[in-house]
Design a protein around this motif. Structure first.
Motif, PDB file in Angstrom:
ATOM      1  N   VAL A  85       0.873  -1.169   0.000  1.00  0.00           N
ATOM      2  CA  VAL A  85       0.000   0.000   0.000  1.00  0.00           C
ATOM      3  C   VAL A  85       0.914   1.225   0.000  1.00  0.00           C
ATOM      4  O   VAL A  85       0.963   1.998   0.950  1.00  0.00           O
ATOM      5  N   LYS A  86       1.687   1.357  -1.091  1.00  0.00           N
ATOM      6  CA  LYS A  86       2.635   2.469  -1.201  1.00  0.00           C
ATOM      7  C   LYS A  86       1.938   3.682  -1.810  1.00  0.00           C
ATOM      8  O   LYS A  86       1.031   3.547  -2.627  1.00  0.00           O
ATOM      9  N   ASN A  87       2.397   4.860  -1.399  1.00  0.00           N
ATOM     10  CA  ASN A  87       1.938   6.115  -1.979  1.00  0.00           C
ATOM     11  C   ASN A  87       0.410   6.202  -1.984  1.00  0.00           C
ATOM     12  O   ASN A  87      -0.200   6.517  -2.990  1.00  0.00           O
ATOM     13  N   SER A  88      -0.188   5.902  -0.853  1.00  0.00           N
ATOM     14  CA  SER A  88      -1.655   5.871  -0.768  1.00  0.00           C
ATOM     15  C   SER A  88      -2.202   6.734   0.362  1.00  0.00           C
ATOM     16  O   SER A  88      -3.322   6.552   0.813  1.00  0.00           O
ATOM     17  N   ASN A  89      -1.388   7.674   0.838  1.00  0.00           N
ATOM     18  CA  ASN A  89      -1.804   8.613   1.870  1.00  0.00           C
ATOM     19  C   ASN A  89      -2.218   7.923   3.167  1.00  0.00           C
ATOM     20  O   ASN A  89      -3.109   8.386   3.870  1.00  0.00           O
ATOM     21  N   ILE A  90      -1.585   6.791   3.462  1.00  0.00           N
ATOM     22  CA  ILE A  90      -1.850   6.075   4.712  1.00  0.00           C
ATOM     23  C   ILE A  90      -1.252   6.888   5.863  1.00  0.00           C
ATOM     24  O   ILE A  90      -0.114   7.329   5.802  1.00  0.00           O
TER      25      ILE A  90
END
Length: 154
Positions: A85-90
């Motif tokens: 879940v990269k670059n997903s504003n987590i």
């Protein structure tokens, strides 16, 4: 097999290239419909033996509620081995919920959470989960500017 939005799957030439567009570059953002996301959560809840890898990179609209549903489903899943879940504003809130799921999960070995909005607080949640989860052999948090250097060393 991977869970990939149709925009990924249609352009993928092989499983190894599933992260890339036809021209070999990473798409800037992937959007999957709510129905596709709900279907993914259902497959995780049902412990689908064919679902080994979940890739939700560049998906900016997961949010707390959507992420929490997936994280809770992963807590008792014994087939998913890789989660990206990269670059997903987590943010830290999502990481806290994910960390709780990782305490119970015994199948995830690789976790990519780079280039999100995770701070040292979120990294501490993950470190706590790793203390009781011996299955995870790789955790990538690179590109989260809010994580202090000394935390990366832990």
């Amino acid at each position: 097999s991977s869970y990939l939005p149709s925009s990924y799957a249609s352009s993928a030439k092989s499983r190894d290239q599933s992260y890339f567009s036809e021209d070999g570059s990473m798409p800037s953002q992937v959007s999957i419909s709510d129905d596709d996301y709900d279907h993914l959560v259902e497959r995780v809840l049902e412990n689908d033996p064919n679902l080994k890898e979940i890739v939700l990179d560049n998906k900016k609209d997961i949010g707390y509620d959507g992420g929490e549903a997936l994280w809770e489903a992963l807590a008792h899943n014994s087939n998913v081995e890789k989660l990206s879940v990269k670059n997903s504003n987590i943010r830290d809130e999502e990481v806290e919920a994910l960390s709780l799921a990782l305490i119970d999960n015994t199948s995830i070995t690789h976790l990519w959470l780079g280039d999100n909005a995770i701070t040292s607080e979120g990294a501490e949640f993950l470190i706590g989960a790793l203390e009781s989860n011996e299955t995870i052999v790789m955790l990538n948090l690179f590109g989260n500017a809010g994580i202090e250097a000394d935390i990366h060393e832990e």
